[in-house]
Enzyme design. Structure first.
Site, PDB file in Angstrom:
ATOM      1  N   CYS A   1      17.816  57.778  42.511  1.00  0.00           N
ATOM      2  CA  CYS A   1      16.410  57.372  42.521  1.00  0.00           C
ATOM      3  C   CYS A   1      15.648  58.085  41.411  1.00  0.00           C
ATOM      4  O   CYS A   1      16.222  58.853  40.635  1.00  0.00           O
ATOM      5  CB  CYS A   1      15.763  57.677  43.873  1.00  0.00           C
ATOM      6  SG  CYS A   1      15.680  59.452  44.229  1.00  0.00           S
TER       7      CYS A   1
ATOM      8  N   ASP B   1       0.072  44.069   4.155  1.00  0.00           N
ATOM      9  CA  ASP B   1       0.252  44.305   2.722  1.00  0.00           C
ATOM     10  C   ASP B   1       0.314  42.918   2.078  1.00  0.00           C
ATOM     11  O   ASP B   1       0.738  41.954   2.716  1.00  0.00           O
ATOM     12  CB  ASP B   1       1.569  45.067   2.509  1.00  0.00           C
ATOM     13  CG  ASP B   1       1.952  45.139   1.043  1.00  0.00           C
ATOM     14  OD1 ASP B   1       1.114  45.559   0.239  1.00  0.00           O
ATOM     15  OD2 ASP B   1       3.087  44.733   0.715  1.00  0.00           O
TER      16      ASP B   1
ATOM     17  N   GLY C   1       1.736  37.931 -25.123  1.00  0.00           N
ATOM     18  CA  GLY C   1       2.497  36.701 -25.018  1.00  0.00           C
ATOM     19  C   GLY C   1       3.646  36.645 -26.001  1.00  0.00           C
ATOM     20  O   GLY C   1       4.181  37.691 -26.406  1.00  0.00           O
ATOM     21  N   VAL C   2       4.042  35.414 -26.392  1.00  0.00           N
ATOM     22  CA  VAL C   2       5.178  35.250 -27.303  1.00  0.00           C
ATOM     23  C   VAL C   2       4.841  34.213 -28.391  1.00  0.00           C
ATOM     24  O   VAL C   2       4.011  33.326 -28.192  1.00  0.00           O
ATOM     25  CB  VAL C   2       6.450  34.806 -26.540  1.00  0.00           C
ATOM     26  CG1 VAL C   2       6.936  35.897 -25.599  1.00  0.00           C
ATOM     27  CG2 VAL C   2       6.215  33.505 -25.769  1.00  0.00           C
TER      28      VAL C   2
ATOM     29  N   ILE D   1       4.935  27.788 -32.162  1.00  0.00           N
ATOM     30  CA  ILE D   1       4.453  27.759 -30.776  1.00  0.00           C
ATOM     31  C   ILE D   1       3.939  29.150 -30.379  1.00  0.00           C
ATOM     32  O   ILE D   1       4.607  30.156 -30.600  1.00  0.00           O
ATOM     33  CB  ILE D   1       5.565  27.330 -29.797  1.00  0.00           C
ATOM     34  CG1 ILE D   1       6.172  25.970 -30.208  1.00  0.00           C
ATOM     35  CG2 ILE D   1       5.039  27.284 -28.358  1.00  0.00           C
ATOM     36  CD1 ILE D   1       5.238  24.795 -30.136  1.00  0.00           C
TER      37      ILE D   1
END
Length: 743
Positions: free
Chosen positions: A13, A428, A498-499, A508
Site C-alpha cells: 500500500c 521560437d 548579390g551576384v 546578368i
C-alpha cells in the site's frame, strides 16, 4: 550523483511507499528516492562516495521488502514479465484456495442467519469445522500476517498490519470462546471465524485483481519494448548475414526488405522506400526515404529495399531513449502526490487509533464485548490506504503512455501538472513556427516578353554557383518546376549585395537595390512592388539583364503546415501566444500576422531569450516555451514548461520537459489537453479515497447504530475495501478512451 532504478517487491500500500522513501531520504548521500507503487520501482539518485549500493539494498531489505537491481541488458524485461506472471498466478491460486475452504463456513453462517436446517455433521461439529477451515485459510494467506506483524513490530504499520490485527483478533477471540465451550462452560456469544476467513478471501481477491489491473497501466512500455526486432540483416564481405540485434555495431551496413522492421537507427545509403513510422512518431502517413535520409529503429519498411549505415545502437537508439524517458516519467511524482504521501504516512496509525477508540467508546457505553469487537475489526478492515498508492501513479502511467502513443514524450509527472496551468505559450520563430529553410514565395514579371519561368531559369542558372541559403532556395524551386539550367560565364559574387554573371552573351545582375545602383540601374520603378513584398517579411532580389530590370524573386522562411491551426486552437483554449525571434521587427510582425500571434518579441539575441521569459513570469504568468535549437535551450530551461521539437537538437530535447517527436505544433495542444485530462483523473482518484474513507470509517465505527440499529458487517467491509482499489485502477484505465481535441 548516480542515478539508478531498483525493483522492489513486497509492497502492499501507500504506507509501504512512504516507509521506504522516508528511510532512504534520512540517509546522508541520498539526494532523492521515489517509489512507484504500481510499477514496483525505486528511482534513486545518490552519492556513491557517501553511501554504497549495498547499504541502500540493506536498508530496504531491513524494512521487509525484496529489492533487486535493474539492468538494461537484453532479456531483463522478459524476466520481469515472467516474474510478474508467476506472482499473479500465485495470487490467483491463493484466492481460489481461500475461497474453497471458506465456502462451507459461509454456508453455515448464512444458514444460521436465515434459520435454515443444515446437515447433521455441521450441526454437531460446526465449531471444529469452522476452526479447521479458517486455520487453513489463514495459513494460505499467512504472508499477509507475517508482513503485518513485522511492520507493527517496526512501528511502521501498513495495510497488512490492519488486516493482521483485525483477522487475528477475530480468529483468536473465536478460538478462546471455542475452548471455553469445549471446557463445558455454557456461553451465548457470536463466533468470528467466518469474518476472519472471508476477510482474507476478499483481501486475496482484491490483491489478485489489483495485480492484473496494475499490469495494464504499463502496457505502453511493454508495447514500446516489443517493437524492436530480434535480428538484423548485415552486409559483410558482400554477403547478407542475419545476426542478433545485440551484435549490430555502429558503421555496419544493414539491408531491409519490404515488410521488415528497421532494426536500429541509421542513414540511407542506397534505395528508395516508404517507411511506416507511426509506432515511434504517431504519424499515420508513411514517410518516403531516399539516400541521405535518416531511418529510425523499430519502424516498418513498406515498399522498397533500403540499405543504410548504422549510426546508433543499443541504449543510444531513438526507441531506447523514448523507452527511458517514458519509464522515468511513469516513475516520477506529480506535485499533487505530495499530499497523498503526507496522508499515507499518518493514515494507518490513525486508523488503528480510531479502531481502538471506537472499541473503548462502545464498550464503556455498555455495549457487549462482541459488539465492540465487531466495530474494532470493521474499522480496521474498511480503511483502504491502497488507493493512495494507486491514485497518482496509475493516472500518470496512463497519461504518459497515451502521450507516447501520440508521439509526445512527457518526461515527468511535474510536467503533466504544470502544463494544464500554462497561460502563455511562446514559440521560437525559425525552425519552430517556420521550416527554418528559405523557399521561393513570389516571382514577379516586369517585362511581358520575359515570363516567370524564364526569370526563374536565369536566376537559378546563376545561383547554382553560389553557396548562399537564398541561392539554394532558388535552385530548389527551379528543380521543382523541372526547369533546365544553363551554363554561365564570369560568375562573380559580391558579398552582401548579390551576384554578376554572363548568360547567353548578356550581363546578368541578381541582388539588392545597392547592387543595381552601383551598376547604374535605377530600382525606383519597382520600389512599390518590393515594399509590398518586404512588408510581408520576405527578402526580395532584383534580376536585371543588360541594365534593364526584368523581374523580382521573393524568398521567405515559410510556415510549417499546422502553425496557424495550432495558434488558433491555443487561442480557443484561452492561452496567449507569443513569438520570439532574432529577426527584425518587420519580418517578425509579418509572420505573426500570418499566424495570428498576439505579441512579437523581435531582435532578441539567443542569450536574451531566457531574460524575456523571466519578465513574463514576473508578471505572474505560467510560461511554456516551444523551441528546437541549441540557442533555445536556456529559454526552455527558464520557462515553467519547456517543449522541445523532436526534429531539433539533442540539447533542446534534453532541456525540454515535453518532446514532440512528430514536429507537429498541434501536439502542443494535445500535450496541454492530455495533462489536464490526467490531472483530473488524479483528482477523481484522490477524491474517491477521501470520500470512501470519510464515509466508510465512521459507518464502520457504528455512527449509524444509535439511529438505525444497524452495524456494518466486517465481511462486507472487506469486500468494499478490496473493490475500492480495483475501482481506482479501473478509473485510470478508462483514460484509454481519451481523444485529442484536434480533428
Amino acid at each position: 550523483m548516480k542515478k539508478t532504478i531498483l525493483k522492489v517487491s513486497g509492497m502492499h500500500c501507500a504506507s509501504c511507499v512512504a516507509n521506504i522513501e522516508n528511510a532512504l531520504k534520512k540517509e546522508e548521500g541520498v539526494k532523492s528516492a521515489i517509489v512507484n507503487f504500481v510499477s514496483e520501482k525505486l528511482y534513486l539518485e545518490f552519492d556513491p562516495i557517501k553511501i554504497s549500493m549495498d547499504k541502500i539494498l540493506k536498508i530496504v531489505e531491513n524494512l521487509g521488502y525484496k529489492i533487486t537491481t535493474e539492468t538494461d541488458e537484453k532479456g531483463t524485461h522478459d524476466h520481469h514479465k515472467e516474474v510478474k506472471a508467476q506472482e499473479i498466478n500465485k495470487l490467483k491460486k491463493r484466492f481460489i484456495l481461500a475461497l474453497l475452504f471458506s465456502l462451507p463456513i459461509l454456508y453455515m453462517a448464512i444458514s444460521e442467519m436465515l434459520e435454515l436446517s443444515i446437515p447433521e455433521i455441521f450441526e454437531n461439529y460446526g465449531i471444529i469445522i469452522q476452526f479447521v477451515l479458517t486455520t487453513v485459510v489463514i495459513v494460505s494467506c499467512f504472508n499477509i500476517w507475517i508482513s503485518g506483524f513485522k511492520n507493527l513490530l517496526r512501528l511502521k504499520p501498513n495495510m497488512d498490519s490492519l488486516i493482521f490485527i483485525s483477522t487475528a483478533v477475530a480468529y483468536f477471540y473465536s478460538l478462546a470462546i471455542s475452548i471455553l465451550m469445549f471446557s463445558g462452560i455454557t456461553i451465548e456469544v457470536y463466533l468470528y471465524y467466518e469474518s476472519a476467513a472471508l476477510i482474507l478471501v476478499f483481501i486475496s481477491l482484491g490483491k489478485y485483481l489489483e495485480a492484473i489491473t496494475k499490469g495494464k497501466t504499463s502496457e505502453a512500455i511493454k508495447k514500446l519494448i516489443g517493437l524492436q526486432p530480434k535480428e538484423a540483416t548485415v552486409i559483410r564481405d558482400n554477403e547478407e548475414i542475419k545476426i542478433p540485434i545485440s551484435e549490430v555495431k555502429v558503421g555496419d551496413i544493414i539491408l531491409v526488405k519490404p515488410g521488415e522492421k528497421i532494426p536500429v537507427d541509421g542513414i540511407v545509403i542506397d534505395g528508395y522506400s516508404a517507411v511506416d513510422e507511426k509506432m515511434i512518431t504517431g504519424e499515420s502517413i508513411p514517410v518516403e526515404k531516399k539516400e541521405g535520409d535518416e531511418v529510425i529503429g523499430a519502424t516498418i519498411n513498406q515498399t522498397g529495399v533500403l540499405k543504410f549505415k548504422v549510426v546508433r545502437v543499443g541504449k543510444d537508439t531513438m526507441l531506447a531513449q523514448i523507452i527511458k524517458i517514458v519509464e522515468q516519467a511513469m516513475g516520477s511524482k506529480a506535485p499533487i502526490q505530495l499530499l497523498a504521501d503526507k496522508v499515507s504516512f499518518y493514515f494507518v496509525p490513525s486508523v488503528i487509533v480510531i479502531a481502538i477508540l471506537s472499541f473503548a467508546t462502545w464498550f464503556l457505553l455498555g455495549q457487549s464485548l462482541v459488539f465492540a469487537l465487531t466495530v474494532f475489526v470493521t474499522v480496521l478492515i474498511i480503511a483502504c490506504p491502497c488507493v493512495l498508492g494507486l491514485a497518482t501513479p496509475t493516472a500518470v502511467m496512463m497519461g504518459t503512455g497515451l502521450a507516447a502513443k501520440n508521439g509526445i514524450l512527457i518526461k515527468s509527472g511535474k510536467a503533466l501538472e504544470i502544463a494544464k496551468n500554462v497561460n502563455i505559450v511562446i514559440f521560437d520563430k525559425t525552425g519552430t513556427l517556420t521550416r527554418g529553410e528559405p523557399s521561393v514565395t513570389d516571382i514577379v514579371q516586369i517585362e511581358d516578353e520575359i515570363d516567370k519561368n524564364s526569370i526563374l531559369q536565369i536566376a537559378a542558372s546563376i545561383e547554382k554557383n553560389s553557396e548562399h541559403p537564398l541561392a539554394q532556395a532558388i535552385v530548389n524551386k527551379a528543380k521543382e518546376e523541372n526547369i533546365n539550367l544553363s551554363e554561365v560565364k564570369n560568375f562573380q559574387a559580391i558579398p552582401g549585395h548579390g551576384v554578376i554573371a554572363g548568360w547567353e552573351n548578356k550581363k546578368i545582375l541578381f541582388g539588392t537595390r545597392k547592387l543595381m545602383i552601383d551598376n547604374q540601374i535605377n530600382p525606383n520603378l519597382i520600389e512599390e512592388k518590393m515594399i509590398v513584398l518586404e512588408d510581408q517579411g520576405k527578402t526580395v532580389m532584383i534580376l536585371a539583364q543588360d541594365k534593364e530590370i526584368i523581374g523580382l524573386i521573393a524568398v521567405a522562411d515559410t510556415l510549417k503546415d499546422y502553425s496557424k491551426e495550432a495558434v488558433r486552437i491555443l487561442h480557443k483554449m484561452g492561452k496567449k501566444v507569443v513569438m520570439i525571434t532574432g529577426d527584425n521587427k518587420r519580418v517578425g510582425q509579418a509572420i505573426a500576422l500570418q499566424v495570428g500571434i498576439d505579441r512579437v518579441l523581435a531582435e532578441v539575441l539567443p542569450q536574451e531569450k531566457s531574460a524575456e521569459i523571466k519578465k513574463l513570469q514576473s508578471e505572474g504568468n505560467i510560461v511554456a516555451m516551444v523551441g528546437d535549437g541549441i540557442n533555445d535551450a536556456p529559454a526552455l530551461a527558464q520557462s515553467d514548461l519547456g517543449i522541445a521539437l523532436g526534429s531539433g537538437t539533442d540539447v533542446a530535447m534534453e532541456t525540454g520537459e515535453i518532446i514532440l517527436i512528430k514536429d507537429d505544433l498541434r501536439d502542443v495542444i494535445t500535450a496541454i489537453d492530455l495533462s489536464k485530462y490526467t490531472l483530473n483523473k488524479i483528482k477523481q482518484n484522490l477524491f474517491f479515497f477521501f470520500f470512501y474513507n470519510i464515509i466508510g470509517i465512521p459507518i464502520a465505527a457504528g455512527i449509524l447504530y444509535p439511529f438505525t440499529g444497524w452495524l456494518l458487517n466486517p465481511t462486507i467491509a472487506a469486500a468494499a475495501m478490496a473493490l475500492s482499489s480495483v475501482s481506482v485502477i479501473s478509473n485510470s484505465l478508462l483514460m484509454k478512451r481519451y481523444r485529442s481535441r484536434i480533428v
